[in-house]
Design an enzyme around this catalytic site. Structure first.
Site, PDB file in Angstrom:
ATOM      1  N   SER A  13     -43.638  60.935  17.095  1.00  0.00           N
ATOM      2  CA  SER A  13     -44.219  60.681  18.417  1.00  0.00           C
ATOM      3  C   SER A  13     -43.194  59.905  19.223  1.00  0.00           C
ATOM      4  CB  SER A  13     -45.504  59.864  18.295  1.00  0.00           C
ATOM      5  OG  SER A  13     -45.946  59.487  19.570  1.00  0.00           O
ATOM      6  N   ARG A  14     -42.745  60.490  20.336  1.00  0.00           N
ATOM      7  CA  ARG A  14     -41.687  59.836  21.117  1.00  0.00           C
ATOM      8  C   ARG A  14     -42.227  58.695  21.969  1.00  0.00           C
ATOM      9  NH1 ARG A  14     -40.227  65.516  21.679  1.00  0.00           N
ATOM     10  NH2 ARG A  14     -38.795  65.947  19.991  1.00  0.00           N
ATOM     11  N   VAL A  15     -43.537  58.525  21.993  1.00  0.00           N
ATOM     12  CA  VAL A  15     -44.131  57.374  22.681  1.00  0.00           C
ATOM     13  C   VAL A  15     -44.161  56.180  21.736  1.00  0.00           C
ATOM     14  CG1 VAL A  15     -46.271  56.508  23.715  1.00  0.00           C
ATOM     15  CG2 VAL A  15     -45.440  58.777  24.299  1.00  0.00           C
TER      16      VAL A  15
END
Length: 508
Positions: free
Chosen positions: A370-372
Protein backbone atom coordinates in the site's frame (compact mmCIF):
# COMPACT_ATOMS: atom_id res chain seq x y z
CA UNK A 1 -73.26 19.77 -43.12
CA UNK A 2 -70.34 21.27 -45.01
CA UNK A 3 -70.78 24.51 -43.01
CA UNK A 4 -70.21 22.62 -39.68
CA UNK A 5 -67.06 20.99 -41.04
CA UNK A 6 -65.69 24.39 -42.15
CA UNK A 7 -66.37 25.87 -38.68
CA UNK A 8 -64.58 22.97 -37.00
CA UNK A 9 -61.59 23.38 -39.30
CA UNK A 10 -61.49 27.12 -38.52
CA UNK A 11 -61.39 26.37 -34.76
CA UNK A 12 -58.54 23.85 -35.23
CA UNK A 13 -56.54 26.26 -37.38
CA UNK A 14 -57.11 29.16 -34.95
CA UNK A 15 -54.90 27.55 -32.26
CA UNK A 16 -52.15 26.54 -34.66
CA UNK A 17 -48.69 28.08 -34.19
CA UNK A 18 -45.89 27.51 -36.65
CA UNK A 19 -42.77 26.33 -34.73
CA UNK A 20 -40.50 25.75 -37.66
CA UNK A 21 -36.90 24.77 -36.83
CA UNK A 22 -33.96 22.84 -38.11
CA UNK A 23 -33.32 19.29 -36.93
CA UNK A 24 -30.09 17.56 -37.81
CA UNK A 25 -30.83 14.11 -39.22
CA UNK A 26 -28.36 11.39 -40.24
CA UNK A 27 -28.64 7.94 -41.75
CA UNK A 28 -27.41 4.45 -40.87
CA UNK A 29 -24.90 3.20 -43.50
CA UNK A 30 -23.82 -0.05 -41.81
CA UNK A 31 -24.90 -2.06 -38.77
CA UNK A 32 -23.01 -5.04 -37.29
CA UNK A 33 -22.46 -6.47 -33.78
CA UNK A 34 -23.95 -3.47 -31.99
CA UNK A 35 -21.86 -0.92 -33.92
CA UNK A 36 -23.39 1.62 -36.33
CA UNK A 37 -21.69 3.55 -39.11
CA UNK A 38 -23.59 6.80 -39.69
CA UNK A 39 -23.50 9.59 -42.25
CA UNK A 40 -24.56 13.19 -41.59
CA UNK A 41 -24.76 14.63 -38.02
CA UNK A 42 -21.66 16.79 -38.57
CA UNK A 43 -22.21 18.72 -35.32
CA UNK A 44 -22.65 15.69 -33.03
CA UNK A 45 -20.23 15.48 -30.08
CA UNK A 46 -18.47 12.51 -28.49
CA UNK A 47 -20.57 10.61 -25.88
CA UNK A 48 -23.79 12.22 -27.23
CA UNK A 49 -26.95 10.11 -27.23
CA UNK A 50 -28.41 9.58 -30.71
CA UNK A 51 -31.88 8.18 -31.46
CA UNK A 52 -32.25 5.66 -34.31
CA UNK A 53 -35.77 5.47 -35.78
CA UNK A 54 -36.52 1.84 -36.64
CA UNK A 55 -39.68 -0.01 -37.67
CA UNK A 56 -39.99 -1.29 -34.06
CA UNK A 57 -39.53 2.13 -32.44
CA UNK A 58 -36.61 4.30 -31.34
CA UNK A 59 -33.28 2.82 -30.19
CA UNK A 60 -30.57 4.81 -28.37
CA UNK A 61 -26.95 4.84 -29.58
CA UNK A 62 -23.81 6.49 -28.23
CA UNK A 63 -21.53 8.57 -30.49
CA UNK A 64 -17.92 7.33 -30.15
CA UNK A 65 -15.91 7.69 -33.39
CA UNK A 66 -16.13 11.18 -34.91
CA UNK A 67 -14.62 10.99 -38.40
CA UNK A 68 -14.53 13.45 -41.30
CA UNK A 69 -17.44 12.07 -43.33
CA UNK A 70 -18.91 9.32 -41.11
CA UNK A 71 -19.42 8.49 -37.44
CA UNK A 72 -19.13 5.31 -35.36
CA UNK A 73 -21.82 4.78 -32.71
CA UNK A 74 -22.46 2.11 -30.08
CA UNK A 75 -26.02 0.77 -29.75
CA UNK A 76 -27.32 0.90 -26.15
CA UNK A 77 -29.50 -2.18 -26.21
CA UNK A 78 -30.63 -4.56 -28.94
CA UNK A 79 -29.50 -3.76 -32.49
CA UNK A 80 -31.60 -6.44 -34.22
CA UNK A 81 -34.32 -4.05 -35.49
CA UNK A 82 -31.84 -1.56 -37.00
CA UNK A 83 -31.12 -1.67 -40.73
CA UNK A 84 -29.18 0.51 -43.16
CA UNK A 85 -31.16 3.53 -44.32
CA UNK A 86 -32.80 4.14 -40.90
CA UNK A 87 -32.92 7.79 -39.86
CA UNK A 88 -30.83 8.98 -36.89
CA UNK A 89 -31.35 12.23 -35.00
CA UNK A 90 -29.41 14.09 -32.34
CA UNK A 91 -30.69 14.61 -28.80
CA UNK A 92 -27.98 17.18 -27.84
CA UNK A 93 -27.65 15.30 -24.52
CA UNK A 94 -24.42 13.69 -23.34
CA UNK A 95 -24.82 10.21 -21.78
CA UNK A 96 -25.80 10.61 -18.11
CA UNK A 97 -27.76 8.95 -15.30
CA UNK A 98 -29.79 10.24 -12.38
CA UNK A 99 -28.20 9.86 -8.97
CA UNK A 100 -29.39 10.55 -5.44
CA UNK A 101 -29.97 9.09 -1.96
CA UNK A 102 -32.86 7.06 -3.42
CA UNK A 103 -30.33 4.73 -5.09
CA UNK A 104 -29.32 3.21 -1.72
CA UNK A 105 -30.34 -0.43 -1.49
CA UNK A 106 -31.13 -0.65 -5.21
CA UNK A 107 -29.79 -2.64 -8.18
CA UNK A 108 -29.44 -0.65 -11.42
CA UNK A 109 -28.05 -1.08 -14.92
CA UNK A 110 -25.33 1.29 -16.27
CA UNK A 111 -28.02 3.66 -17.63
CA UNK A 112 -29.69 3.98 -14.20
CA UNK A 113 -32.72 1.73 -14.88
CA UNK A 114 -33.86 -0.43 -11.92
CA UNK A 115 -33.25 -4.20 -12.17
CA UNK A 116 -34.55 -5.33 -8.76
CA UNK A 117 -38.29 -5.28 -9.52
CA UNK A 118 -38.99 -2.68 -6.81
CA UNK A 119 -40.47 -0.09 -9.16
CA UNK A 120 -39.16 3.37 -10.12
CA UNK A 121 -36.16 4.70 -8.17
CA UNK A 122 -37.06 8.39 -8.24
CA UNK A 123 -40.60 9.39 -7.27
CA UNK A 124 -40.84 12.38 -9.63
CA UNK A 125 -38.92 14.26 -12.32
CA UNK A 126 -37.60 16.80 -9.78
CA UNK A 127 -35.84 14.25 -7.54
CA UNK A 128 -32.29 13.11 -8.25
CA UNK A 129 -29.45 14.88 -10.03
CA UNK A 130 -28.22 14.18 -13.56
CA UNK A 131 -24.52 13.18 -13.63
CA UNK A 132 -22.65 12.49 -16.87
CA UNK A 133 -20.91 9.11 -16.99
CA UNK A 134 -17.62 10.64 -18.17
CA UNK A 135 -16.47 13.36 -15.76
CA UNK A 136 -13.16 15.10 -15.16
CA UNK A 137 -11.13 13.94 -12.15
CA UNK A 138 -10.55 16.49 -9.34
CA UNK A 139 -7.41 18.58 -9.81
CA UNK A 140 -4.37 18.38 -7.49
CA UNK A 141 -5.47 21.62 -5.77
CA UNK A 142 -8.89 20.15 -4.94
CA UNK A 143 -7.38 17.04 -3.33
CA UNK A 144 -6.00 16.27 0.10
CA UNK A 145 -3.59 13.56 1.18
CA UNK A 146 -5.20 10.30 2.32
CA UNK A 147 -5.28 10.27 6.14
CA UNK A 148 -8.42 8.37 7.24
CA UNK A 149 -8.43 4.56 7.35
CA UNK A 150 -11.00 2.45 5.53
CA UNK A 151 -11.23 -0.58 7.80
CA UNK A 152 -11.74 -3.75 5.76
CA UNK A 153 -12.13 -6.13 8.70
CA UNK A 154 -9.52 -8.38 7.08
CA UNK A 155 -6.60 -8.76 9.48
CA UNK A 156 -3.85 -9.20 6.87
CA UNK A 157 -4.97 -6.09 4.95
CA UNK A 158 -5.62 -3.72 7.88
CA UNK A 159 -2.27 -4.61 9.46
CA UNK A 160 0.09 -4.81 6.44
CA UNK A 161 -1.52 -3.17 3.38
CA UNK A 162 -3.88 -0.59 4.92
CA UNK A 163 -6.41 1.17 2.69
CA UNK A 164 -7.25 4.84 3.22
CA UNK A 165 -10.41 6.71 2.24
CA UNK A 166 -9.73 8.22 -1.17
CA UNK A 167 -7.12 5.61 -2.13
CA UNK A 168 -7.08 3.29 -5.17
CA UNK A 169 -6.06 -0.20 -4.10
CA UNK A 170 -5.95 -3.00 -6.68
CA UNK A 171 -7.09 -6.53 -5.81
CA UNK A 172 -5.28 -8.87 -8.23
CA UNK A 173 -5.02 -12.65 -8.61
CA UNK A 174 -6.03 -15.71 -10.62
CA UNK A 175 -9.64 -16.80 -10.86
CA UNK A 176 -11.08 -18.52 -7.78
CA UNK A 177 -8.54 -17.07 -5.33
CA UNK A 178 -11.02 -15.02 -3.26
CA UNK A 179 -10.96 -11.55 -4.91
CA UNK A 180 -14.72 -10.97 -4.74
CA UNK A 181 -14.79 -12.43 -1.20
CA UNK A 182 -12.39 -9.67 -0.05
CA UNK A 183 -14.57 -7.00 -1.71
CA UNK A 184 -17.66 -8.47 -0.04
CA UNK A 185 -15.97 -8.46 3.40
CA UNK A 186 -15.03 -4.78 2.90
CA UNK A 187 -18.69 -3.90 2.26
CA UNK A 188 -20.00 -5.96 5.21
CA UNK A 189 -17.42 -4.54 7.63
CA UNK A 190 -18.63 -0.96 7.01
CA UNK A 191 -21.82 -1.82 8.93
CA UNK A 192 -19.84 -1.54 12.19
CA UNK A 193 -18.18 1.78 11.28
CA UNK A 194 -19.46 4.95 12.98
CA UNK A 195 -18.75 7.09 9.90
CA UNK A 196 -20.09 4.56 7.41
CA UNK A 197 -19.26 5.05 3.70
CA UNK A 198 -21.69 4.28 0.87
CA UNK A 199 -20.59 1.11 -0.96
CA UNK A 200 -21.06 0.69 -4.72
CA UNK A 201 -20.44 -2.75 -6.23
CA UNK A 202 -20.03 -2.76 -10.03
CA UNK A 203 -20.49 -6.22 -11.57
CA UNK A 204 -18.94 -6.40 -15.06
CA UNK A 205 -19.59 -9.53 -17.09
CA UNK A 206 -20.42 -11.69 -14.04
CA UNK A 207 -22.92 -14.55 -14.18
CA UNK A 208 -26.39 -13.45 -13.10
CA UNK A 209 -26.52 -16.31 -10.56
CA UNK A 210 -23.30 -15.05 -8.93
CA UNK A 211 -24.61 -11.46 -8.77
CA UNK A 212 -27.92 -12.68 -7.28
CA UNK A 213 -26.01 -14.67 -4.60
CA UNK A 214 -23.90 -11.61 -3.75
CA UNK A 215 -26.98 -9.36 -3.41
CA UNK A 216 -28.66 -12.00 -1.22
CA UNK A 217 -25.56 -12.18 1.00
CA UNK A 218 -25.53 -8.38 1.38
CA UNK A 219 -29.21 -8.46 2.39
CA UNK A 220 -28.63 -11.27 4.93
CA UNK A 221 -25.71 -9.36 6.48
CA UNK A 222 -27.75 -6.11 6.63
CA UNK A 223 -25.33 -4.33 4.28
CA UNK A 224 -27.71 -3.63 1.38
CA UNK A 225 -29.20 -0.56 3.10
CA UNK A 226 -25.97 1.42 2.48
CA UNK A 227 -25.00 -0.33 -0.77
CA UNK A 228 -25.76 0.14 -4.47
CA UNK A 229 -25.20 -2.54 -7.12
CA UNK A 230 -24.50 -1.51 -10.73
CA UNK A 231 -25.05 -4.62 -12.83
CA UNK A 232 -23.80 -5.39 -16.35
CA UNK A 233 -24.16 -9.17 -16.34
CA UNK A 234 -22.64 -11.66 -18.79
CA UNK A 235 -25.87 -11.72 -20.82
CA UNK A 236 -25.81 -7.96 -21.55
CA UNK A 237 -24.07 -6.42 -24.60
CA UNK A 238 -20.42 -5.27 -24.50
CA UNK A 239 -21.68 -1.66 -24.45
CA UNK A 240 -23.02 -2.18 -20.91
CA UNK A 241 -19.76 -3.82 -19.76
CA UNK A 242 -17.91 -0.76 -21.06
CA UNK A 243 -20.25 1.79 -19.40
CA UNK A 244 -20.76 0.05 -16.02
CA UNK A 245 -17.56 1.27 -14.23
CA UNK A 246 -18.18 4.86 -15.34
CA UNK A 247 -21.77 4.64 -14.05
CA UNK A 248 -20.51 3.31 -10.68
CA UNK A 249 -17.94 6.09 -10.47
CA UNK A 250 -20.59 8.77 -11.19
CA UNK A 251 -22.83 7.38 -8.42
CA UNK A 252 -19.86 7.46 -6.01
CA UNK A 253 -18.96 11.02 -7.06
CA UNK A 254 -22.44 12.23 -6.12
CA UNK A 255 -21.86 11.15 -2.50
CA UNK A 256 -18.21 12.34 -2.56
CA UNK A 257 -19.19 15.81 -3.80
CA UNK A 258 -21.78 16.05 -1.02
CA UNK A 259 -19.08 15.64 1.64
CA UNK A 260 -19.66 11.92 2.28
CA UNK A 261 -17.38 8.89 1.89
CA UNK A 262 -17.99 6.28 -0.80
CA UNK A 263 -16.28 3.03 -1.85
CA UNK A 264 -16.62 1.71 -5.40
CA UNK A 265 -15.58 -1.85 -6.32
CA UNK A 266 -15.02 -2.67 -10.00
CA UNK A 267 -15.40 -6.45 -10.44
CA UNK A 268 -13.55 -6.78 -12.71
CA UNK A 269 -11.58 -4.46 -15.00
CA UNK A 270 -10.14 -7.37 -17.05
CA UNK A 271 -13.62 -7.92 -18.52
CA UNK A 272 -14.02 -4.15 -18.92
CA UNK A 273 -10.79 -4.01 -20.96
CA UNK A 274 -11.96 -7.00 -23.01
CA UNK A 275 -15.29 -5.29 -23.81
CA UNK A 276 -13.49 -2.07 -24.80
CA UNK A 277 -11.13 -4.07 -27.04
CA UNK A 278 -14.15 -5.68 -28.75
CA UNK A 279 -15.84 -2.30 -29.30
CA UNK A 280 -12.61 -0.66 -30.56
CA UNK A 281 -11.89 -3.44 -33.05
CA UNK A 282 -15.45 -3.26 -34.39
CA UNK A 283 -15.02 0.52 -34.75
CA UNK A 284 -11.90 -0.21 -36.87
CA UNK A 285 -9.54 1.46 -34.40
CA UNK A 286 -5.95 0.25 -34.88
CA UNK A 287 -4.99 -2.56 -32.43
CA UNK A 288 -1.84 -2.47 -30.30
CA UNK A 289 -0.26 -4.88 -27.81
CA UNK A 290 -2.43 -7.99 -27.16
CA UNK A 291 -4.90 -6.45 -29.69
CA UNK A 292 -5.95 -3.79 -27.16
CA UNK A 293 -6.40 -0.27 -28.59
CA UNK A 294 -3.71 2.33 -27.89
CA UNK A 295 -5.89 4.24 -25.39
CA UNK A 296 -6.58 1.28 -23.04
CA UNK A 297 -4.26 2.84 -20.42
CA UNK A 298 -6.13 6.15 -20.70
CA UNK A 299 -9.46 4.32 -20.36
CA UNK A 300 -8.53 2.99 -16.91
CA UNK A 301 -6.51 6.00 -15.75
CA UNK A 302 -9.36 8.44 -16.40
CA UNK A 303 -11.70 6.09 -14.52
CA UNK A 304 -9.48 5.46 -11.48
CA UNK A 305 -8.22 9.06 -11.18
CA UNK A 306 -11.77 10.05 -10.26
CA UNK A 307 -11.19 8.39 -6.86
CA UNK A 308 -9.91 11.07 -4.48
CA UNK A 309 -9.95 12.53 -0.99
CA UNK A 310 -11.27 16.07 -1.46
CA UNK A 311 -9.93 19.06 0.47
CA UNK A 312 -11.94 20.73 3.25
CA UNK A 313 -12.79 23.59 0.84
CA UNK A 314 -14.48 21.05 -1.48
CA UNK A 315 -16.44 19.43 1.37
CA UNK A 316 -13.90 16.82 2.51
CA UNK A 317 -15.69 13.84 0.90
CA UNK A 318 -13.85 10.86 -0.52
CA UNK A 319 -14.23 8.19 -3.18
CA UNK A 320 -12.18 5.01 -2.67
CA UNK A 321 -11.68 2.72 -5.68
CA UNK A 322 -11.04 -1.02 -5.32
CA UNK A 323 -10.52 -2.32 -8.87
CA UNK A 324 -10.22 -6.09 -9.36
CA UNK A 325 -8.02 -7.64 -12.05
CA UNK A 326 -7.95 -11.33 -12.98
CA UNK A 327 -4.54 -12.71 -13.96
CA UNK A 328 -3.80 -15.80 -16.06
CA UNK A 329 -1.56 -18.34 -14.23
CA UNK A 330 -0.27 -15.63 -11.88
CA UNK A 331 1.17 -13.50 -14.69
CA UNK A 332 1.15 -9.92 -13.34
CA UNK A 333 3.38 -8.78 -16.24
CA UNK A 334 0.55 -8.95 -18.82
CA UNK A 335 -0.57 -5.70 -20.46
CA UNK A 336 -3.74 -4.79 -18.48
CA UNK A 337 -2.42 -5.90 -15.02
CA UNK A 338 0.78 -3.81 -15.38
CA UNK A 339 -1.26 -0.84 -16.59
CA UNK A 340 -3.63 -0.90 -13.61
CA UNK A 341 -0.77 -1.58 -11.13
CA UNK A 342 0.94 1.59 -12.37
CA UNK A 343 -2.26 3.66 -11.98
CA UNK A 344 -3.25 2.50 -8.46
CA UNK A 345 -1.74 3.30 -5.04
CA UNK A 346 -0.86 -0.29 -4.26
CA UNK A 347 -2.11 -3.83 -4.78
CA UNK A 348 -3.30 -6.83 -2.79
CA UNK A 349 -1.93 -9.88 -4.61
CA UNK A 350 -3.78 -13.16 -4.05
CA UNK A 351 -1.74 -16.27 -4.81
CA UNK A 352 -3.28 -19.55 -6.02
CA UNK A 353 -0.57 -21.66 -4.26
CA UNK A 354 -1.33 -20.10 -0.86
CA UNK A 355 -5.07 -20.56 -1.49
CA UNK A 356 -4.54 -24.26 -2.23
CA UNK A 357 -2.44 -24.64 0.95
CA UNK A 358 -5.43 -23.45 3.00
CA UNK A 359 -4.14 -19.93 3.73
CA UNK A 360 -7.26 -17.76 3.44
CA UNK A 361 -7.23 -14.92 2.48
CA UNK A 362 -4.39 -16.04 0.18
CA UNK A 363 -2.50 -12.72 0.33
CA UNK A 364 1.13 -12.77 -0.80
CA UNK A 365 2.75 -10.39 1.70
CA UNK A 366 5.89 -9.88 -0.41
CA UNK A 367 4.07 -8.69 -3.54
CA UNK A 368 1.25 -6.82 -1.80
CA UNK A 369 1.85 -3.18 -0.95
CA UNK A 370 0.00 0.00 0.00
CA UNK A 371 1.69 3.20 -1.16
CA UNK A 372 -0.31 5.21 1.38
CA UNK A 373 1.17 3.10 4.19
CA UNK A 374 0.72 3.83 7.88
CA UNK A 375 -0.96 7.21 7.23
CA UNK A 376 -4.08 5.10 6.55
CA UNK A 377 -3.88 3.36 9.95
CA UNK A 378 -5.05 4.31 13.42
CA UNK A 379 -2.35 5.06 16.03
CA UNK A 380 -3.19 1.83 17.85
CA UNK A 381 -2.78 -0.36 14.76
CA UNK A 382 0.41 1.48 13.74
CA UNK A 383 1.93 0.87 17.18
CA UNK A 384 0.98 -2.82 17.31
CA UNK A 385 1.41 -4.06 13.73
CA UNK A 386 4.60 -2.21 12.77
CA UNK A 387 6.82 -5.30 13.02
CA UNK A 388 4.31 -7.78 11.55
CA UNK A 389 5.47 -7.64 7.92
CA UNK A 390 9.15 -8.06 8.91
CA UNK A 391 8.40 -11.01 11.22
CA UNK A 392 6.39 -12.72 8.48
CA UNK A 393 9.06 -12.08 5.82
CA UNK A 394 11.77 -13.54 8.09
CA UNK A 395 9.60 -16.61 8.74
CA UNK A 396 9.02 -17.25 5.00
CA UNK A 397 12.76 -16.95 4.35
CA UNK A 398 13.70 -19.29 7.22
CA UNK A 399 10.99 -21.76 6.25
CA UNK A 400 12.39 -22.23 2.75
CA UNK A 401 15.94 -22.53 4.16
CA UNK A 402 15.18 -24.89 7.06
CA UNK A 403 13.47 -27.57 4.94
CA UNK A 404 16.94 -28.53 3.65
CA UNK A 405 18.68 -28.36 7.07
CA UNK A 406 18.73 -31.31 9.45
CA UNK A 407 19.63 -29.57 12.75
CA UNK A 408 18.37 -26.10 13.69
CA UNK A 409 19.50 -23.95 16.64
CA UNK A 410 17.10 -22.84 19.36
CA UNK A 411 16.81 -19.19 18.20
CA UNK A 412 15.80 -20.27 14.67
CA UNK A 413 13.24 -22.72 16.10
CA UNK A 414 11.68 -19.86 18.12
CA UNK A 415 11.47 -17.64 15.05
CA UNK A 416 9.85 -20.38 12.99
CA UNK A 417 7.30 -21.07 15.76
CA UNK A 418 6.59 -17.32 16.01
CA UNK A 419 6.02 -17.22 12.23
CA UNK A 420 3.66 -20.19 12.37
CA UNK A 421 1.62 -18.47 15.09
CA UNK A 422 1.35 -15.27 12.99
CA UNK A 423 0.33 -17.26 9.88
CA UNK A 424 -2.37 -19.07 11.87
CA UNK A 425 -3.70 -15.85 13.40
CA UNK A 426 -3.88 -14.13 9.98
CA UNK A 427 -6.16 -16.86 8.59
CA UNK A 428 -9.75 -15.73 8.28
CA UNK A 429 -13.01 -17.27 7.07
CA UNK A 430 -15.16 -15.41 4.50
CA UNK A 431 -17.90 -13.09 5.80
CA UNK A 432 -16.28 -12.74 9.24
CA UNK A 433 -14.72 -9.25 9.25
CA UNK A 434 -12.95 -8.35 12.52
CA UNK A 435 -13.36 -4.79 13.97
CA UNK A 436 -10.07 -2.92 14.24
CA UNK A 437 -10.01 -2.70 18.08
CA UNK A 438 -10.20 -6.52 18.29
CA UNK A 439 -7.45 -6.79 15.69
CA UNK A 440 -5.23 -4.48 17.79
CA UNK A 441 -5.66 -6.65 20.90
CA UNK A 442 -5.08 -9.87 18.93
CA UNK A 443 -1.94 -8.59 17.17
CA UNK A 444 -0.55 -7.26 20.46
CA UNK A 445 -0.79 -10.71 22.02
CA UNK A 446 0.56 -12.49 18.90
CA UNK A 447 3.51 -10.23 18.06
CA UNK A 448 4.70 -10.05 21.66
CA UNK A 449 5.05 -13.84 21.70
CA UNK A 450 2.31 -14.70 24.21
CA UNK A 451 0.94 -17.52 22.02
CA UNK A 452 4.34 -18.93 20.94
CA UNK A 453 4.41 -21.65 23.61
CA UNK A 454 1.08 -23.12 22.52
CA UNK A 455 0.99 -26.41 20.61
CA UNK A 456 -0.45 -27.00 17.15
CA UNK A 457 -3.92 -28.07 18.38
CA UNK A 458 -4.24 -25.31 20.98
CA UNK A 459 -3.16 -22.69 18.45
CA UNK A 460 -6.11 -23.37 16.11
CA UNK A 461 -8.72 -22.38 18.69
CA UNK A 462 -6.77 -19.71 20.55
CA UNK A 463 -8.11 -16.73 18.55
CA UNK A 464 -11.79 -17.55 19.11
CA UNK A 465 -11.20 -18.31 22.83
CA UNK A 466 -9.11 -15.17 23.37
CA UNK A 467 -11.59 -12.85 21.61
CA UNK A 468 -14.51 -14.33 23.56
CA UNK A 469 -12.56 -13.83 26.81
CA UNK A 470 -11.77 -10.18 26.00
CA UNK A 471 -15.30 -9.33 24.77
CA UNK A 472 -17.10 -10.85 27.75
CA UNK A 473 -14.81 -9.62 30.55
CA UNK A 474 -12.93 -6.58 29.22
CA UNK A 475 -15.18 -4.80 26.70
CA UNK A 476 -15.33 -1.55 28.72
CA UNK A 477 -11.77 -1.30 30.07
CA UNK A 478 -9.86 -2.45 26.94
CA UNK A 479 -11.91 -2.58 23.71
CA UNK A 480 -14.01 0.55 24.33
CA UNK A 481 -11.04 2.92 25.03
CA UNK A 482 -9.20 1.66 21.87
CA UNK A 483 -12.37 2.09 19.77
CA UNK A 484 -13.03 5.62 21.08
CA UNK A 485 -9.48 7.06 21.11
CA UNK A 486 -8.12 4.90 18.22
CA UNK A 487 -4.89 4.71 20.23
CA UNK A 488 -3.30 2.28 22.70
CA UNK A 489 -2.20 4.38 25.69
CA UNK A 490 0.12 3.18 28.48
CA UNK A 491 -2.66 2.50 31.01
CA UNK A 492 -4.68 0.34 28.60
CA UNK A 493 -1.49 -1.41 27.44
CA UNK A 494 -0.48 -2.30 31.02
CA UNK A 495 -3.98 -3.62 31.68
CA UNK A 496 -3.92 -5.59 28.39
CA UNK A 497 -0.61 -7.28 29.35
CA UNK A 498 -2.08 -8.53 32.62
CA UNK A 499 -5.25 -9.77 30.91
CA UNK A 500 -3.28 -11.66 28.21
CA UNK A 501 -0.98 -13.30 30.79
CA UNK A 502 -4.02 -14.45 32.82
CA UNK A 503 -5.71 -15.83 29.70
CA UNK A 504 -2.61 -17.73 28.47
CA UNK A 505 -2.02 -19.27 31.94
CA UNK A 506 -5.63 -20.47 32.07
CA UNK A 507 -5.70 -21.62 28.42
CA UNK A 508 -2.64 -23.90 28.65
Amino acid sequence: MSYEIIEKLKKEIAGFEDTAGWEEVGEVIEVADGILKLSGLRDAVSQEILMVETSKGEVAALALNLEEETMGALVLGSYEGISSGDKVRRTKRVLSLRVGEELLGRVIDPLGNPLDGQGPIFSDAASGVSFTLERSAPSVVERESVNTPLHTGIKAIDAMTPIGRGQRELIIGDRQTGKTAIALDVIINQKKESNRPVCIYVAIGQKEAKIARLIETLKEQGAMEYSIVVCASASTPAAFWYLAPFAGSSVGEYFRDNGKDAVVIYDDLSKHASAYRQISLLLRRPPGREAYPGDIFYLHSRLLERAAKLSKARGGGSLTALPIIETQLGDVTAYVPTNVISITDGQIYLEADLFNQGVRPAINVGLSVSRVGSSAQTKAMKKVAGKLRLALAQFRELQSFVQFASDVDEATKKRIQHGRVITEILKQVDLTPVPFERQVVLFYATLNGYFDALGEEALRGVEAAFMEYIEKLHEEDILQPIRDTRALDDAVEANLKEVIEKFVDGYK
